[in-house]
Design an enzyme around this catalytic site. Structure first.
Site, mmCIF file in Angstrom:
data_model
loop_
_atom_site.group_PDB
_atom_site.id
_atom_site.type_symbol
_atom_site.label_atom_id
_atom_site.label_comp_id
_atom_site.label_asym_id
_atom_site.label_seq_id
_atom_site.Cartn_x
_atom_site.Cartn_y
_atom_site.Cartn_z
ATOM 1 N N ASN A 110 -11.060 -2.548 -5.312
ATOM 2 C CA ASN A 110 -10.318 -1.532 -6.072
ATOM 3 C C ASN A 110 -11.009 -1.112 -7.377
ATOM 4 O O ASN A 110 -10.625 -0.118 -8.001
ATOM 5 C CB ASN A 110 -8.876 -1.986 -6.356
ATOM 6 C CG ASN A 110 -7.969 -1.946 -5.128
ATOM 7 O OD1 ASN A 110 -7.045 -2.737 -4.999
ATOM 8 N ND2 ASN A 110 -8.225 -1.014 -4.200
ATOM 9 N N TRP A 111 -12.067 -1.841 -7.782
ATOM 10 C CA TRP A 111 -12.846 -1.425 -8.957
ATOM 11 C C TRP A 111 -13.540 -0.097 -8.706
ATOM 12 O O TRP A 111 -14.002 0.559 -9.650
ATOM 13 C CB TRP A 111 -13.901 -2.477 -9.317
ATOM 14 C CG TRP A 111 -13.324 -3.807 -9.691
ATOM 15 C CD1 TRP A 111 -13.296 -4.926 -8.914
ATOM 16 C CD2 TRP A 111 -12.689 -4.162 -10.926
ATOM 17 N NE1 TRP A 111 -12.682 -5.962 -9.584
ATOM 18 C CE2 TRP A 111 -12.300 -5.529 -10.821
ATOM 19 C CE3 TRP A 111 -12.409 -3.474 -12.119
ATOM 20 C CZ2 TRP A 111 -11.643 -6.202 -11.854
ATOM 21 C CZ3 TRP A 111 -11.765 -4.157 -13.144
ATOM 22 C CH2 TRP A 111 -11.391 -5.491 -13.009
ATOM 23 N N SER A 142 -8.051 -4.936 5.013
ATOM 24 C CA SER A 142 -8.633 -4.600 3.703
ATOM 25 C C SER A 142 -9.016 -5.848 2.889
ATOM 26 O O SER A 142 -8.743 -5.933 1.695
ATOM 27 C CB SER A 142 -7.671 -3.714 2.899
ATOM 28 O OG SER A 142 -7.393 -2.519 3.593
ATOM 29 N N GLY A 194 -0.173 5.558 -4.200
ATOM 30 C CA GLY A 194 -0.817 6.844 -4.489
ATOM 31 C C GLY A 194 -0.187 7.970 -3.682
ATOM 32 O O GLY A 194 0.099 9.047 -4.214
ATOM 33 N N ASP A 211 0.833 -1.211 0.000
ATOM 34 C CA ASP A 211 0.000 0.000 0.000
ATOM 35 C C ASP A 211 0.869 1.263 0.000
ATOM 36 O O ASP A 211 1.997 1.252 0.477
ATOM 37 C CB ASP A 211 -0.913 -0.021 1.236
ATOM 38 C CG ASP A 211 -2.102 0.929 1.097
ATOM 39 O OD1 ASP A 211 -2.389 1.374 -0.040
ATOM 40 O OD2 ASP A 211 -2.733 1.234 2.123
#
Ligand code: IPE
Ligand code: IPE
Ligand code: MG
Length: 250
Positions: free
Chosen positions: A76-77, A204, A31, A28
């Site tokens: 995650n879609w 998650s 981003g 993770d």
């Protein structure tokens, strides 16, 4: 397998350190890594891929038998289309670029998740990688793609229900092992160590069934910055843990 010395002087000799057989990683922070550099999120994912490549070979050298990484979750879609399609393209080019080296290094590749929900070309690439690396005897490298721990349990339950319906399985015969045998990779032992980068203290939806007794290790380091030294540190910490599995250990 070579011994490895961390910058802090920790010597990790796979033959003497109680190395975990199976390490699972929630990669993770791609981003956040990109954002900190004013870059696009996808650039963070590409940097994450370069890190993954280093970590796969480091894990093998450190004596890990199974490495399972979370690449794309069933949730995650929900991300913007541009990020999702960029990730699908990244995975396709990465698998195409890496397959020969993985084969040359004797790594076995597995992909777990609902592969039927992936673009056909990516699915074909994953299938081919699994078939071509099946005879390999070194580390088993498993990618969790379109993977959700709850989906995995749902799929196992559906498969059991079919066996009950066709009369080949009695409900009273269903035990933990019966469920385990219907998971995506039944021959893979449960993870001993679960690493999460980027500081979040949650699973998650990762390996929910299998992580019942995994040792957790969370680092604030963002995945693209995660190094072989960080992996060694996690392994060293694992070696200091006492696993009790519910029993009393003096
Ligand atoms: C993890 O990085 C990679 C995937 C989920 C595909 P993120 O993209 O979640 O990075 P952050 O959490 O936004 O920093
Ligand atoms: C978990 O990370 C999924 C992967 C690393 C592939 P997320 O970034 O999707 O998790 P949340 O949303 O922070 O829980
Ligand atoms: Mg994230």
């Amino acid at each position: 397998m070579s011994a490895y010395t961390t910058p802090s002087g920790d010597r990790l000799d796979p033959s003497s350190t109680p190395a975990p057989r199976h390490v699972a990683i929630i990669m993770d922070g791609n981003g956040r890594w990109a954002r900190a550099r004013g870059k696009d999120r996808l650039e963070g994912h590409w940097a994450g891929y370069r890190t993954l490549k280093r970590i796969v070979y480091a894990a093998d050298e450190l004596g890990i038998e199974y490495l399972t990484v979370y690449g794309f979750s069933s949730e995650n879609w929900k991300r913007p289309d541009i990020e999702v399609s960029g990730l699908m393209r990244l995975m396709l080019s990465a698998m195409r670029a890496e397959i020969e080296e993985l084969i040359a290094n004797g790594i076995r590749v597995r992909v777990i998740g609902r592969l039927d929900g992936l673009p056909q070309d990516l699915r074909d690439e994953f299938q081919a990688a699994m078939v071509r690396t099946a005879p390999n005897g070194r580390m088993t490298f498993t990618l969790a793609i379109n993977y959700g721990g709850r989906h995995e349990i749902v799929d196992a339950v559906r498969s059991l229900a079919l066996s009950v319906a066709d009369g080949s399985l009695a409900p009273s015969e269903i035990e933990e092992t019966t469920i385990q045998e219907r998971l995506y990779a039944p021959e893979t032992p449960d993870p001993d160590l679960l690493i999460r980068t980027a500081g979040e203290m949650r699973l998650s939806n990762y390996l929910l069934w299998q992580s019942a007794y995994a040792e957790l290790w969370v680092t604030p380091t963002l995945w693209p910055d995660f190094s072989r030294e960080d992996l060694s540190e996690a392994l060293a910490e694992f070696g200091r843990r006492t696993r009790r599995f519910g029993a009393v250990v003096e």
